[in-house]
Write a protein that holds these residues in place. Structure first.
Motif, PDB file in Angstrom:
ATOM      1  N   HIS A  23      55.205   9.499 -46.829  1.00 41.22           N
ATOM      2  CA  HIS A  23      54.432   8.801 -47.853  1.00 41.22           C
ATOM      3  C   HIS A  23      53.192   8.155 -47.247  1.00 41.22           C
ATOM      4  O   HIS A  23      52.149   8.094 -47.883  1.00 41.22           O
ATOM      5  N   GLU A  24      53.283   7.677 -46.010  1.00 46.48           N
ATOM      6  CA  GLU A  24      52.128   7.059 -45.355  1.00 46.48           C
ATOM      7  C   GLU A  24      51.000   8.050 -45.125  1.00 46.48           C
ATOM      8  O   GLU A  24      49.860   7.665 -44.901  1.00 46.48           O
ATOM      9  N   GLU A  25      51.324   9.334 -45.168  1.00 43.66           N
ATOM     10  CA  GLU A  25      50.323  10.382 -44.970  1.00 43.66           C
ATOM     11  C   GLU A  25      49.909  11.018 -46.286  1.00 43.66           C
ATOM     12  O   GLU A  25      49.325  12.096 -46.314  1.00 43.66           O
ATOM     13  N   GLY A  26      50.236  10.362 -47.387  1.00 45.62           N
ATOM     14  CA  GLY A  26      49.776  10.818 -48.688  1.00 45.62           C
ATOM     15  C   GLY A  26      50.708  11.757 -49.419  1.00 45.62           C
ATOM     16  O   GLY A  26      50.281  12.442 -50.340  1.00 45.62           O
ATOM     17  N   ALA A  27      51.982  11.791 -49.039  1.00 41.93           N
ATOM     18  CA  ALA A  27      52.932  12.664 -49.739  1.00 41.93           C
ATOM     19  C   ALA A  27      53.006  12.290 -51.215  1.00 41.93           C
ATOM     20  O   ALA A  27      52.858  11.130 -51.587  1.00 41.93           O
ATOM     21  N   GLN A  28      53.235  13.268 -52.055  1.00 40.26           N
ATOM     22  CA  GLN A  28      53.347  13.042 -53.489  1.00 40.26           C
ATOM     23  C   GLN A  28      54.549  12.152 -53.773  1.00 40.26           C
ATOM     24  O   GLN A  28      55.634  12.357 -53.246  1.00 40.26           O
ATOM     25  N   THR A  29      54.351  11.147 -54.611  1.00 36.49           N
ATOM     26  CA  THR A  29      55.450  10.278 -55.009  1.00 36.49           C
ATOM     27  C   THR A  29      56.137  10.849 -56.235  1.00 36.49           C
ATOM     28  O   THR A  29      55.539  11.569 -57.029  1.00 36.49           O
ATOM     29  N   SER A  30      57.403  10.506 -56.382  1.00 31.92           N
ATOM     30  CA  SER A  30      58.190  10.992 -57.510  1.00 31.92           C
ATOM     31  C   SER A  30      59.151   9.889 -57.930  1.00 31.92           C
ATOM     32  O   SER A  30      59.633   9.123 -57.090  1.00 31.92           O
ATOM     33  N   LEU A  31      59.422   9.809 -59.201  1.00 36.24           N
ATOM     34  CA  LEU A  31      60.322   8.780 -59.700  1.00 36.24           C
ATOM     35  C   LEU A  31      61.703   8.892 -59.083  1.00 36.24           C
ATOM     36  O   LEU A  31      62.351   7.891 -58.811  1.00 36.24           O
ATOM     37  N   ASN A  32      62.162  10.109 -58.793  1.00 35.22           N
ATOM     38  CA  ASN A  32      63.499  10.248 -58.211  1.00 35.22           C
ATOM     39  C   ASN A  32      63.540   9.871 -56.726  1.00 35.22           C
ATOM     40  O   ASN A  32      64.603   9.828 -56.140  1.00 35.22           O
ATOM     41  N   GLN A  33      62.384   9.579 -56.107  1.00 33.57           N
ATOM     42  CA  GLN A  33      62.365   9.089 -54.732  1.00 33.57           C
ATOM     43  C   GLN A  33      62.484   7.567 -54.667  1.00 33.57           C
ATOM     44  O   GLN A  33      62.725   7.013 -53.613  1.00 33.57           O
ATOM     45  N   GLN A  54      47.176   6.960 -45.348  1.00 29.35           N
ATOM     46  CA  GLN A  54      46.809   5.874 -44.448  1.00 29.35           C
ATOM     47  C   GLN A  54      46.551   6.366 -43.028  1.00 29.35           C
ATOM     48  O   GLN A  54      45.969   5.655 -42.230  1.00 29.35           O
ATOM     49  N   GLN A  55      46.997   7.574 -42.718  1.00 27.22           N
ATOM     50  CA  GLN A  55      46.887   8.120 -41.367  1.00 27.22           C
ATOM     51  C   GLN A  55      45.724   9.103 -41.219  1.00 27.22           C
ATOM     52  O   GLN A  55      45.590   9.748 -40.189  1.00 27.22           O
ATOM     53  N   ALA A  56      44.867   9.233 -42.218  1.00 25.62           N
ATOM     54  CA  ALA A  56      43.776  10.205 -42.179  1.00 25.62           C
ATOM     55  C   ALA A  56      42.831   9.913 -41.018  1.00 25.62           C
ATOM     56  O   ALA A  56      42.525   8.755 -40.730  1.00 25.62           O
ATOM     57  N   GLU A  57      42.381  10.969 -40.354  1.00 28.76           N
ATOM     58  CA  GLU A  57      41.447  10.805 -39.245  1.00 28.76           C
ATOM     59  C   GLU A  57      40.066  10.360 -39.746  1.00 28.76           C
ATOM     60  O   GLU A  57      39.390   9.580 -39.093  1.00 28.76           O
ATOM     61  N   ASP A  58      39.658  10.869 -40.889  1.00 23.96           N
ATOM     62  CA  ASP A  58      38.381  10.480 -41.481  1.00 23.96           C
ATOM     63  C   ASP A  58      38.585   9.177 -42.263  1.00 23.96           C
ATOM     64  O   ASP A  58      39.363   9.147 -43.225  1.00 23.96           O
ATOM     65  N   PRO A  59      37.922   8.090 -41.881  1.00 23.11           N
ATOM     66  CA  PRO A  59      38.128   6.807 -42.579  1.00 23.11           C
ATOM     67  C   PRO A  59      37.855   6.873 -44.080  1.00 23.11           C
ATOM     68  O   PRO A  59      38.508   6.188 -44.854  1.00 23.11           O
ATOM     69  N   ASP A  60      36.896   7.714 -44.489  1.00 19.54           N
ATOM     70  CA  ASP A  60      36.617   7.837 -45.921  1.00 19.54           C
ATOM     71  C   ASP A  60      37.794   8.450 -46.670  1.00 19.54           C
ATOM     72  O   ASP A  60      38.062   8.093 -47.815  1.00 19.54           O
ATOM     73  N   GLN A  61      38.517   9.377 -46.040  1.00 14.94           N
ATOM     74  CA  GLN A  61      39.677  10.008 -46.683  1.00 14.94           C
ATOM     75  C   GLN A  61      40.825   9.018 -46.867  1.00 14.94           C
ATOM     76  O   GLN A  61      41.609   9.141 -47.804  1.00 14.94           O
ATOM     77  N   SER A  62      40.942   8.035 -45.977  1.00 18.21           N
ATOM     78  CA  SER A  62      42.032   7.064 -46.100  1.00 18.21           C
ATOM     79  C   SER A  62      41.802   6.088 -47.255  1.00 18.21           C
ATOM     80  O   SER A  62      42.705   5.349 -47.629  1.00 18.21           O
ATOM     81  N   LEU A  63      40.607   6.085 -47.830  1.00 16.03           N
ATOM     82  CA  LEU A  63      40.300   5.190 -48.952  1.00 16.03           C
ATOM     83  C   LEU A  63      40.587   5.820 -50.304  1.00 16.03           C
ATOM     84  O   LEU A  63      40.621   5.135 -51.315  1.00 16.03           O
TER      85      LEU A  63
END
Length: 69
Positions: A23-33, A54-63
């Protein structure tokens, strides 16, 4: 504020670990999780999940944040 507006607000942030991307790397969230999601799914009018890498190498992508209903 919730009493003034006549609404119930509940914030939950406990997720089970997904397989693959975290999830910290942008995994899709789901209600059953969401732990104990049965109650949330039954009583909530809306459940809004948000995802951000949150772990993106490009700072703009982490926003960049994606919202899910």
């Amino acid at each position: 504020m919730t009493k003034e507006l006549g609404v119930h607000l509940q914030v939950t942030h406990h997720f089970t670990r997904p397989e693959g991307t975290a999830h910290e790397e942008g995994a899709q969230t789901s209600l059953n999780q969401v732990r104990r999601s049965g109650g949330i799914a039954n009583f909530a009018t809306y459940v809004i999940g948000h995802e951000r890498n949150q772990q993106a190498e490009d700072p703009d992508q982490s926003l960049i944040m994606r919202l899910r209903l």
